[in-house]
Design an enzyme around this catalytic site. Structure first.
Site, PDB file in Angstrom:
ATOM      1  N   GLU A 174       0.842  -1.200   0.000  1.00 51.71           N
ATOM      2  CA  GLU A 174       0.000   0.000   0.000  1.00 51.71           C
ATOM      3  C   GLU A 174       0.880   1.255   0.000  1.00 51.71           C
ATOM      4  O   GLU A 174       1.825   1.346   0.785  1.00 51.71           O
ATOM      5  CB  GLU A 174      -0.918   0.018   1.228  1.00 51.71           C
ATOM      6  CG  GLU A 174      -1.947   1.131   1.146  1.00 51.71           C
ATOM      7  CD  GLU A 174      -2.848   1.180   2.389  1.00 51.71           C
ATOM      8  OE1 GLU A 174      -4.038   1.476   2.218  1.00 51.71           O
ATOM      9  OE2 GLU A 174      -2.364   0.944   3.496  1.00 51.71           O
ATOM     10  N   GLU A 311      -2.850  -3.588   6.734  1.00 51.70           N
ATOM     11  CA  GLU A 311      -4.029  -4.443   6.882  1.00 51.70           C
ATOM     12  C   GLU A 311      -4.173  -5.540   5.845  1.00 51.70           C
ATOM     13  O   GLU A 311      -5.285  -6.020   5.604  1.00 51.70           O
ATOM     14  CB  GLU A 311      -5.290  -3.570   6.824  1.00 51.70           C
ATOM     15  CG  GLU A 311      -5.554  -2.886   5.484  1.00 51.70           C
ATOM     16  CD  GLU A 311      -5.001  -1.480   5.360  1.00 51.70           C
ATOM     17  OE1 GLU A 311      -5.480  -0.718   4.506  1.00 51.70           O
ATOM     18  OE2 GLU A 311      -4.087  -1.144   6.127  1.00 51.70           O
ATOM     19  N   GLU A 345      -6.274  -2.299  12.463  1.00 53.08           N
ATOM     20  CA  GLU A 345      -6.000  -3.197  11.332  1.00 53.08           C
ATOM     21  C   GLU A 345      -7.112  -4.228  11.132  1.00 53.08           C
ATOM     22  O   GLU A 345      -7.434  -4.585   9.992  1.00 53.08           O
ATOM     23  CB  GLU A 345      -4.655  -3.902  11.517  1.00 53.08           C
ATOM     24  CG  GLU A 345      -3.469  -2.960  11.658  1.00 53.08           C
ATOM     25  CD  GLU A 345      -3.424  -1.871  10.595  1.00 53.08           C
ATOM     26  OE1 GLU A 345      -3.742  -2.150   9.429  1.00 53.08           O
ATOM     27  OE2 GLU A 345      -3.081  -0.724  10.935  1.00 53.08           O
ATOM     28  N   HIS A 348     -10.022  -2.773   9.331  1.00 55.66           N
ATOM     29  CA  HIS A 348      -9.762  -2.705   7.892  1.00 55.66           C
ATOM     30  C   HIS A 348     -10.190  -3.970   7.151  1.00 55.66           C
ATOM     31  O   HIS A 348     -10.411  -3.926   5.939  1.00 55.66           O
ATOM     32  CB  HIS A 348      -8.269  -2.506   7.645  1.00 55.66           C
ATOM     33  CG  HIS A 348      -7.835  -1.076   7.587  1.00 55.66           C
ATOM     34  ND1 HIS A 348      -8.485  -0.133   6.825  1.00 55.66           N
ATOM     35  CD2 HIS A 348      -6.784  -0.435   8.180  1.00 55.66           C
ATOM     36  CE1 HIS A 348      -7.854   1.032   6.956  1.00 55.66           C
ATOM     37  NE2 HIS A 348      -6.824   0.870   7.764  1.00 55.66           N
TER      38      HIS A 348
END
Length: 937
Positions: A174, A311, A345, A348
């Site tokens: 990410e 995540e 997390e 997510h």
């Protein structure tokens, strides 16, 4: 050449991602081989869609090279002879395409490969057109180096107790780094399923998003792990790790296997995270009404990790300090942090993974929700952590950033990777969470929860935009609800349940919330109360820019919020409500009142200024009976008062008068809020070397808060709030050279040194204070550094690093910075925090900035532009400056690297911070000096 011209002519009229024909751009960039590259935009074309990736990765942890092959099943939306996708630092060795023709495959077709590195794109040119609605299989073989940084498929190391260095390889994709590990359609809306295979040496094990289904034994002690096919997801959520980690595991009540993976010698620090993950995962399944869709959830502590955590679906990765809890060295705040990060997390897995924002401009839909769900989940699972008290601090932090002219709307344009990385900031996370809290308070908990359940169910395994969320919150009824007879809310019911701001008014939630997401800033609500009539008006709140400044009026143009106001009065604790939709309005009460207090319990995202004698009345009330207001209201009043000082709306002496009652304040949260402002002013005076004011303010704080400081015990006893107050108060008292504090800390430090670092002698909550006092001597500093090298606790290493950065010896501070830059003893992941810690030290603020300027090019080699680390370095190393000379130095430096930082907001924030500090001193120094002298005993 004719083939290429045919392709370029076709591309010129092909379909862009949004489905509209793109004819306006007719020039194309040049690929690395000198030929025209058949696509000229940062976003990929939408004519080819991925369906499934079959990925094989073979990392070699000796040569630090990995070999990969990927077979991508695609469908064709619009006829084309070109496939454009992402690739970065990958050497493509071969590429073929095969066509599915009934049950047989057509002959493999070789493809021409073009690369355009500025857009991180590759193009495959095919001699024949790919036909609409047909399936094709694109096979690519490639080779690459394991990344040296923290993105893509990168190498990480850790040291054992006996000093051995061990390697592992982990991913962090990410927002735009999956393309560093395999060629892919690396945008969040291109969701697909993944089947992953990993080859590894026998001494290692492999993890990926899904459970392992089988392992094949190959030649030369090689094994190949096969993982189950994933659910449909975005590329940035794919993950795999090859390591020698060990784990602890348990199963949730719904049958999900949860495991925490760590380096072998830290396994004893994994148990709390496992317990927290089980509890929070079970809570989310109940709260969202959607079972976690994967059979397992792994949490992995990666030794080298730039951010706090990531995540990845089914394989969340963490910085060690965000996951591991050591009973000897982790303080109360460490425990709270670990619990909150896990809550974030795991949230997510629904917000972000199950439902993903369509594009990075709406990353707040992921991060704002996950930040807010931290508070909801941890409050439900660990009520003793009193987590809701700290939502105040989250919103105060958001307001601090948002009250700067350099702020941005929550939903902002972001196209290239640098701009996208910068979106992961206080605005997306903290402001996102706070406007959701305001909306939940406005709609009621029941409507809010039903709305987000509807949002998640409606957009599962798909992508969403802002308006999709507002529509779900405005109408929680689905076809399934009607057919199953479930209870739900329609738009009209939502309006009636929205706390009856106006009973008969229809609420357009999108219209209300767009004023909070599509424009930057925070509203200032100005209140003028006269008996039972309350006049209110709104402006854009700006710190460091005063109403009499020439630019102020122009900076107010265009701002208007729909503000759900709440208030209590001297005659009623029943919460009054009013939706302010215009620049000004009037509230008529049923009877005359002596006072009014807006933004009840700080549930709204706005600042309040009480004109006339409003603040005088509040100060008098706090001194007479502060319990008239809730503790959250008291914290809110203190925060508002000092913010208004920075905006030129309230004189500093009035804000300081408001803090005088604090010696009787029973709430730890409020006490810390007030003391935080006083300590911040003290440190500004100390850094500017305004010695007379520094000394007077030190005496004032120690006199005024002597009783509460003396009450603190050097222990780990009490509630988490008590423990966090203890840590902060003793740190401040020793920093102010309060003799009893310094003496006790020195005594504990000496015993600790004599015992060779036996931690049973020092309670974890006071560990950092003891280390900081001990670091002031040469022997103490050196001993701490040696302890840092052998410590197996990230929590302890963090405290030691902070202590080392607090010493007054410039040579030692320079050495600390150099050690962090080298990355051997102090890991590169901690470099930005070391620079920031040194910069907050009056003896180190200029050293830190000089270090940044000298090593700028090296810093950019370690951290990409737009990353959290670069932002922290730019903003953190300059945040303490408050003189015109420092301002000019900073401006000159940013001008000299203008080409590199032109896309970043961070330099604007840094400059504006310094300008604000300068203005604060010019306006308030005389007032401060006078007030302290008048109030010293």
């Amino acid at each position: 050449m004719l083939l290429l011209l045919h392709i370029l002519n076709f591309v010129g009229i092909n379909y862009a991602l949004n489905g509209e024909r793109s004819t306006e751009n007719t020039s194309f960039p040049i690929a690395t081989n000198g030929q025209p590259f058949p696509w000229n935009k940062l976003r990929l074309p939408g004519w080819i869609l991925p369906v499934h990736y079959d990925l094989l990765i073979h990392p070699n942890l000796t040569s630090l090279i990995f070999i990969g092959s990927v077979k991508i099943e695609v469908t064709v939306v619009h006829e084309t002879s070109t496939i454009v996708l992402h690739s970065k630092h990958l050497e493509i060795t071969s590429a073929t395409i095969e066509e599915e023709n009934g049950k047989t495959q057509a002959d493999l077709k070789q493809m021409k490969v073009l690369e355009y590195p500025p857009h991180e794109q590759i193009a495959f040119l095919y001699a024949e057109p790919l036909l609409v609605d047909k399936k094709y299989f694109l096979s690519i073989n490639y080779i690459a180096n394991l990344s040296d940084g923290f993105y893509g498929f990168y190498k990480s190391t850790y040291k054992t107790k006996d000093g051995q260095t061990r390697l592992l390889a982990s991913t962090h994709f990410e927002p735009t780094s999956a393309r560093m590990a395999f060629p892919c359609f690396d945008e969040p809306s291109f969701k697909a399923n993944y089947t992953i295979k990993i080859r590894r040496d026998g001494q290692y094990s492999a993890l990926s998003n899904m459970p392992k289904v089988k392992t094949l034994k190959l030649d030369n002690d090689l094994f190949e792990d096969h993982f189950a096919e994933s659910v449909k997801m975005s590329t940035y959520l794919v993950a795999f790790i090859v390591s020698d980690f060990q784990s602890v595991s348990h199963t949730t009540s719904s049958g999900i296997k949860v495991s925490v993976y760590v380096t072998p010698e830290k396994l004893n620090q994994a148990h709390y995270a496992l317990e927290a993950a089980i509890k929070i995962l079970e809570f989310y399944e109940q709260y969202f009404g959607i079972y976690y869709p994967l059979p397992k959830q792994d949490l992995v502590a990666v030794p080298d990790f730039q951010s706090g955590a990531m995540e990845n679906w089914g394989l969340t990765t963490y910085r060690e300090t965000s996951l591991l809890y050591d009973r000897e060295t982790s303080s109360a705040s460490d425990k709270l942090w670990v619990t909150m990060v896990i809550g974030h997390e795991l949230a997510h897995q629904w917000f972000g993974n199950l439902v993903t924002m369509e594009w990075w401009n709406d990353i707040w839909l992921n991060e704002g929700f996950a930040r807010y769900m931290e508070f909801i989940s941890v409050d439900a699972t660990y009520p003793e952590l009193q987590v809701n008290d700290y939502l105040l601090g989250t919103c105060f932090a958001a307001m601090g950033r948002d009250s700067m002219n350099s702020s941005r709307p929550i939903s902002s344009k972001a196209e290239n990777p640098t701009q996208i990385k910068e979106m992961f900031d206080t605005v997306s996370y903290d402001k996102g969470a706070c406007i959701l809290h305001m909306l939940r308070n406005f709609l009621t908990e029941e409507v809010f929860q039903n709305g987000i359940i509807h949002y998640l169910k409606k957009h599962s395994y798909s992508n969403a935009k802002n308006n999709d969320l507002w529509n779900s919150l405005a109408n929680t009824c689905s076809e399934e609800d009607f057919t199953s007879g479930k209870f739900c809310y329609s738009k009209s019911q939502v309006a009636k349940n929205a706390h009856i701001y106006y009973v008969d008014e229809h609420f357009d939630i999108a219209e209300i919330m767009n004023t909070w997401t599509l424009q930057k800033g925070i509203p200032l609500i100005i209140v003028e109360q006269n008996q039972k009539r309350i006049k209110i008006r709104q402006e854009c709140f700006l710190k460091g820019i005063f109403p009499h400044d020439p630019q102020w009026a122009s900076m107010q143009i265009g701002f208007l919020w729909h503000v759900p106001l709440t208030y209590i009065t001297s005659h009623s604790k029943t919460i009054g409500r009013h939706l302010l939709k215009n620049h000004s309005d009037t509230i008529e009460l049923e009877e005359d009142v002596n006072w009014v207090k807006f933004n009840v319990d700080m549930n709204g995202y706005y600042i309040v200024h009480y004109e006339g004698n409003g603040w005088d009345t509040i100060i008098k009330l706090l001194n007479q009976n502060h319990t008239l207001f809730s503790y959250k209201d008291r914290a809110n009043l203190i925060h508002n008062a000092f913010q208004l000082v920075s905006a030129g709306r309230l004189s500093l002496d009035r804000a300081l008068d408001l803090t005088q009652y604090l010696q009787h304040e029973p709430s730890n949260i409020v006490l810390l809020q007030g003391l935080g402002y006083l300590a911040g002013i003290y440190r500004m005076m100390e850094r500017r070397n305004i010695s007379d004011v520094t000394e007077s303010l030190k005496r004032y704080i120690l006199q005024h808060f002597k009783l509460v400081i003396d009450r603190q015990t050097w222990s780990d006893e009490g509630s988490i709030s008590d423990r966090m107050l203890r840590s902060a108060l003793l740190e401040l008292a020793c920093d102010l050279q309060y003799p009893p504090c310094v003496q006790k800390a020195n005594e504990l430090f000496s015993k600790w040194m004599e015992s060779g670092g036996n931690l049973t002698n020092v309670p974890s909550d006071v560990l950092e204070t003891v280390y900081s006092v001990g670091s002031k001597t040469a022997d103490g500093w050196n001993f701490l550094l040696e302890r840092y090298k052998v410590s197996m606790s990230g929590a302890e290493q963090g405290k030691i690093c902070s202590a080392l950065a607090s010493c007054k010896d410039g040579a030692k501070l320079t050495r600390l910075l150099e050690l962090a830059m080298e990355g051997h003893i102090i890991k590169t992941q901690d470099l930005s925090s070391v620079i920031y810690s040194v910069s907050t030290n009056p003896a180190g603020q200029h050293l830190a900035w000089k270090f940044v300027k000298k090593n700028w090019s090296k810093l950019l080699e370690k951290f990409p532009l737009g990353s959290f680390s670069i932002r922290m370095i730019i903003i953190g190393a300059t945040a303490q400056f408050s003189s015109k000379q420092e301002l000019e130095e900073v401006k000159l430096f940013f001008e000299s690297v203008k080409e590199e930082v032109s896309q970043l907001r961070a330099p604007q924030i840094a400059v504006e911070n310094i300008e604000k500090n300068i203005k604060w001193l010019e306006r308030n120094l005389v007032t401060l000096t006078k007030w302290i002298l008048e109030n010293l005993k």
